[in-house]
Design a protein around this motif. Structure first.
Motif, PDB file in Angstrom:
ATOM      1  N   MET A  86       0.833  -1.220  -0.020  1.00 15.91           N
ATOM      2  CA  MET A  86       0.120  -0.006   0.094  1.00 15.91           C
ATOM      3  C   MET A  86       0.869   1.357  -0.276  1.00 15.91           C
ATOM      4  N   VAL A  87       0.438   2.050  -0.890  1.00 16.16           N
ATOM      5  CA  VAL A  87       1.309   3.438  -0.978  1.00 16.16           C
ATOM      6  C   VAL A  87       0.178   4.495  -0.648  1.00 16.16           C
ATOM      7  N   MET A  88       0.429   5.253   0.312  1.00 16.12           N
ATOM      8  CA  MET A  88      -0.657   6.262   0.826  1.00 16.12           C
ATOM      9  C   MET A  88       0.031   7.742   0.485  1.00 16.12           C
ATOM     10  N   LEU A  89      -0.641   8.571  -0.289  1.00 16.07           N
ATOM     11  CA  LEU A  89      -0.014   9.887  -0.375  1.00 16.07           C
ATOM     12  C   LEU A  89      -1.155  10.859  -0.946  1.00 16.07           C
ATOM     13  N   ASN A  90      -1.021  12.079  -0.819  1.00 17.27           N
ATOM     14  CA  ASN A  90      -2.001  13.225  -1.120  1.00 17.27           C
ATOM     15  C   ASN A  90      -1.747  13.427  -2.888  1.00 17.27           C
ATOM     16  N   TYR A  91      -2.910  13.756  -3.396  1.00 18.97           N
ATOM     17  CA  TYR A  91      -2.918  13.552  -4.842  1.00 18.97           C
ATOM     18  C   TYR A  91      -3.831  14.733  -5.434  1.00 18.97           C
ATOM     19  N   LYS A  92      -3.288  15.828  -5.847  1.00 21.66           N
ATOM     20  CA  LYS A  92      -4.358  16.588  -6.751  1.00 21.66           C
ATOM     21  C   LYS A  92      -4.033  16.670  -8.246  1.00 21.66           C
ATOM     22  N   GLY A  93      -3.189  15.982  -8.466  1.00 21.36           N
ATOM     23  CA  GLY A  93      -2.907  15.843 -10.191  1.00 21.36           C
ATOM     24  C   GLY A  93      -1.885  16.936 -10.578  1.00 21.36           C
ATOM     25  N   SER A  94      -1.234  17.748  -9.798  1.00 20.02           N
ATOM     26  CA  SER A  94      -0.288  18.323 -10.380  1.00 20.02           C
ATOM     27  C   SER A  94       1.169  17.498 -10.793  1.00 20.02           C
ATOM     28  N   PRO A  95       1.913  18.299 -11.760  1.00 22.96           N
ATOM     29  CA  PRO A  95       3.138  17.521 -12.066  1.00 22.96           C
ATOM     30  C   PRO A  95       3.837  17.335 -10.850  1.00 22.96           C
ATOM     31  N   ARG A  96       3.849  17.902 -10.001  1.00 23.63           N
ATOM     32  CA  ARG A  96       4.773  17.542  -8.528  1.00 23.63           C
ATOM     33  C   ARG A  96       4.032  16.304  -7.935  1.00 23.63           C
ATOM     34  N   ASP A  97       2.721  16.516  -7.896  1.00 25.63           N
ATOM     35  CA  ASP A  97       2.049  15.119  -7.354  1.00 25.63           C
ATOM     36  C   ASP A  97       2.401  13.861  -8.073  1.00 25.63           C
ATOM     37  N   VAL A  98       2.619  13.950  -9.664  1.00 27.22           N
ATOM     38  CA  VAL A  98       2.603  12.924 -10.267  1.00 27.22           C
ATOM     39  C   VAL A  98       4.276  12.457  -9.991  1.00 27.22           C
ATOM     40  N   ALA A  99       5.071  13.341  -9.748  1.00 31.13           N
ATOM     41  CA  ALA A  99       6.552  12.931  -9.469  1.00 31.13           C
ATOM     42  C   ALA A  99       6.545  12.252  -8.081  1.00 31.13           C
ATOM     43  N   THR A 100       5.767  12.862  -7.269  1.00 35.91           N
ATOM     44  CA  THR A 100       5.676  12.230  -5.687  1.00 35.91           C
ATOM     45  C   THR A 100       5.151  10.907  -5.767  1.00 35.91           C
ATOM     46  N   MET A 101       4.137  10.535  -6.411  1.00 32.95           N
ATOM     47  CA  MET A 101       3.491   9.245  -6.729  1.00 32.95           C
ATOM     48  C   MET A 101       4.758   8.444  -7.248  1.00 32.95           C
ATOM     49  N   ALA A 102       5.498   8.660  -8.301  1.00 31.85           N
ATOM     50  CA  ALA A 102       6.505   8.000  -9.022  1.00 31.85           C
ATOM     51  C   ALA A 102       7.522   7.667  -7.768  1.00 31.85           C
ATOM     52  N   HIS A 103       7.706   8.698  -7.171  1.00 29.45           N
ATOM     53  CA  HIS A 103       8.676   8.561  -6.013  1.00 29.45           C
ATOM     54  C   HIS A 103       8.396   7.151  -4.927  1.00 29.45           C
ATOM     55  N   GLU A 104       7.062   7.437  -4.616  1.00 24.20           N
ATOM     56  CA  GLU A 104       6.792   6.546  -3.436  1.00 24.20           C
ATOM     57  C   GLU A 104       6.302   5.225  -4.093  1.00 24.20           C
ATOM     58  N   LEU A 105       6.010   5.225  -5.224  1.00 26.10           N
ATOM     59  CA  LEU A 105       5.910   3.792  -5.969  1.00 26.10           C
ATOM     60  C   LEU A 105       7.142   3.279  -6.096  1.00 26.10           C
ATOM     61  N   GLY A 106       8.370   3.858  -6.214  1.00 24.00           N
ATOM     62  CA  GLY A 106       9.629   3.375  -6.521  1.00 24.00           C
ATOM     63  C   GLY A 106      10.005   2.813  -5.066  1.00 24.00           C
ATOM     64  N   HIS A 107       9.533   3.330  -4.088  1.00 22.08           N
ATOM     65  CA  HIS A 107       9.841   2.702  -2.735  1.00 22.08           C
ATOM     66  C   HIS A 107       9.082   1.348  -2.670  1.00 22.08           C
ATOM     67  N   GLY A 108       7.798   1.414  -3.040  1.00 26.05           N
ATOM     68  CA  GLY A 108       7.029   0.252  -3.053  1.00 26.05           C
ATOM     69  C   GLY A 108       7.685  -0.682  -3.777  1.00 26.05           C
ATOM     70  N   VAL A 109       8.147  -0.715  -5.065  1.00 22.58           N
ATOM     71  CA  VAL A 109       8.532  -1.621  -5.848  1.00 22.58           C
ATOM     72  C   VAL A 109       9.713  -2.214  -5.115  1.00 22.58           C
ATOM     73  N   HIS A 110      10.443  -1.350  -4.685  1.00 26.47           N
ATOM     74  CA  HIS A 110      11.849  -1.564  -4.185  1.00 26.47           C
ATOM     75  C   HIS A 110      11.604  -2.562  -3.006  1.00 26.47           C
ATOM     76  N   GLN A 111      10.640  -2.244  -2.216  1.00 23.85           N
ATOM     77  CA  GLN A 111      10.179  -3.045  -0.880  1.00 23.85           C
ATOM     78  C   GLN A 111       9.713  -4.452  -1.400  1.00 23.85           C
ATOM     79  N   GLU A 112       8.894  -4.384  -2.479  1.00 21.58           N
ATOM     80  CA  GLU A 112       8.256  -5.514  -2.787  1.00 21.58           C
ATOM     81  C   GLU A 112       9.378  -6.475  -3.359  1.00 21.58           C
TER      82      GLU A 112
END
Ligand SMILES: [Zn+2]
Length: 246
Positions: free
Chosen positions: A1-27
């Motif tokens: 599970m990756v939990m984050l705030n998301y409102k659709g700005s380019p920065r939010d997309v980058a943050t999601m990519a960042h946190e999903l990277g952590h998720g993939v790494h841990q998986e």
């Protein structure tokens, strides 16, 4: 599970990519067992920052106007410069402050600590940024200084590592990069600098490794400058500015 705030700005997309990277790494590293699955700090941001970079490049490619491209590049360069140079100046501040405690054998006053912070930043920015004279007082705002002394260096190391890795990926100089990249993430806490050297040709003891990382930022600045050239009058020189944010 990756939990984050998301409102659709380019920065939010980058943050999601960042946190999903952590998720993939841990998986990928989860089969390593509890004691060795966790990466040391130095490698902890590898998948997250790499994911962010891939996403940034894809957003940049999809951008429709020069204005969009300028905005994306500007934000990314700002982030990268902050992660690399600013965190190194933070590390320099910690060396100065801890060194002064050691040398004097007493606790420092708040003003003395602020003075060390100011001095480290002034040295790092040189004449490119005009720092307010009392800027040094903001040091408590960086919680790492209190909770994990010298943590800040891991940001600069991690970012440089990923920038160098990304250069290798883009050059296509390592065959089967993707398989090797996944294998590297699966190693979790057993990943070593020797493995990086043997697999990707990245030797952290070689200055060229660090230059590769800096080159990534340099080429983005070149790209931004080229995009901004039509907006600047010939005699117009860029003015020094004041930093914002941590
Ligand atoms: Zn992270």
């Amino acid at each position: 599970m990756v939990m984050l705030n998301y409102k659709g700005s380019p920065r939010d997309v980058a943050t999601m990519a960042h946190e999903l990277g952590h998720g993939v790494h841990q998986e990928l590293a989860k089969n390593k067992g509890d004691r060795i699955k966790r990466s040391p700090l130095t490698f902890a941001e590898t998948a997250s920052v790499f994911g962010e970079m891939l996403t940034f490049k894809s957003l940049l490619k999809a951008a429709k106007t020069d204005d969009d491209r300028r905005r994306l590049l500007c934000d990314k360069i700002n982030d990268m410069v902050n992660t690399l140079y600013r965190q190194i100046s933070f590390h320099d501040f910690e060396k100065r402050a801890h060194g002064a405690v050691k040398a004097t054998g007493r606790a420092l006053s708040a003003d003395e600590i602020a003075g060390h912070f100011q001095a480290a930043l002034v040295e790092s920015y040189g004449d490119s940024v005009n720092l307010p004279e009392d800027y040094g007082v903001i040091y408590p705002y960086i919680s790492h200084f209190m909770h994990s002394p010298f943590y800040v260096y891991a940001y600069a190391f991690g970012d440089s590592l990923v920038n160098a890795l990304y250069q290798v990926y883009e050059e296509g100089s390592v065959p089967d990069f993707e398989a090797k990249y996944i294998e590297m993430l699966e190693m979790g806490g057993t990943l070593t600098p020797e493995h990086l050297k043997a697999t990707f040709g990245l030797d952290i003891t070689d200055p060229e490794f660090w230059k590769k990382g800096v080159k990534t930022i340099e080429s983005m600045i070149d790209e931004l400058e080229a995009l901004c050239a039509p907006l600047l009058k010939p005699q117009q020189a860029p003015a020094a500015n004041t930093p914002s944010g941590p």
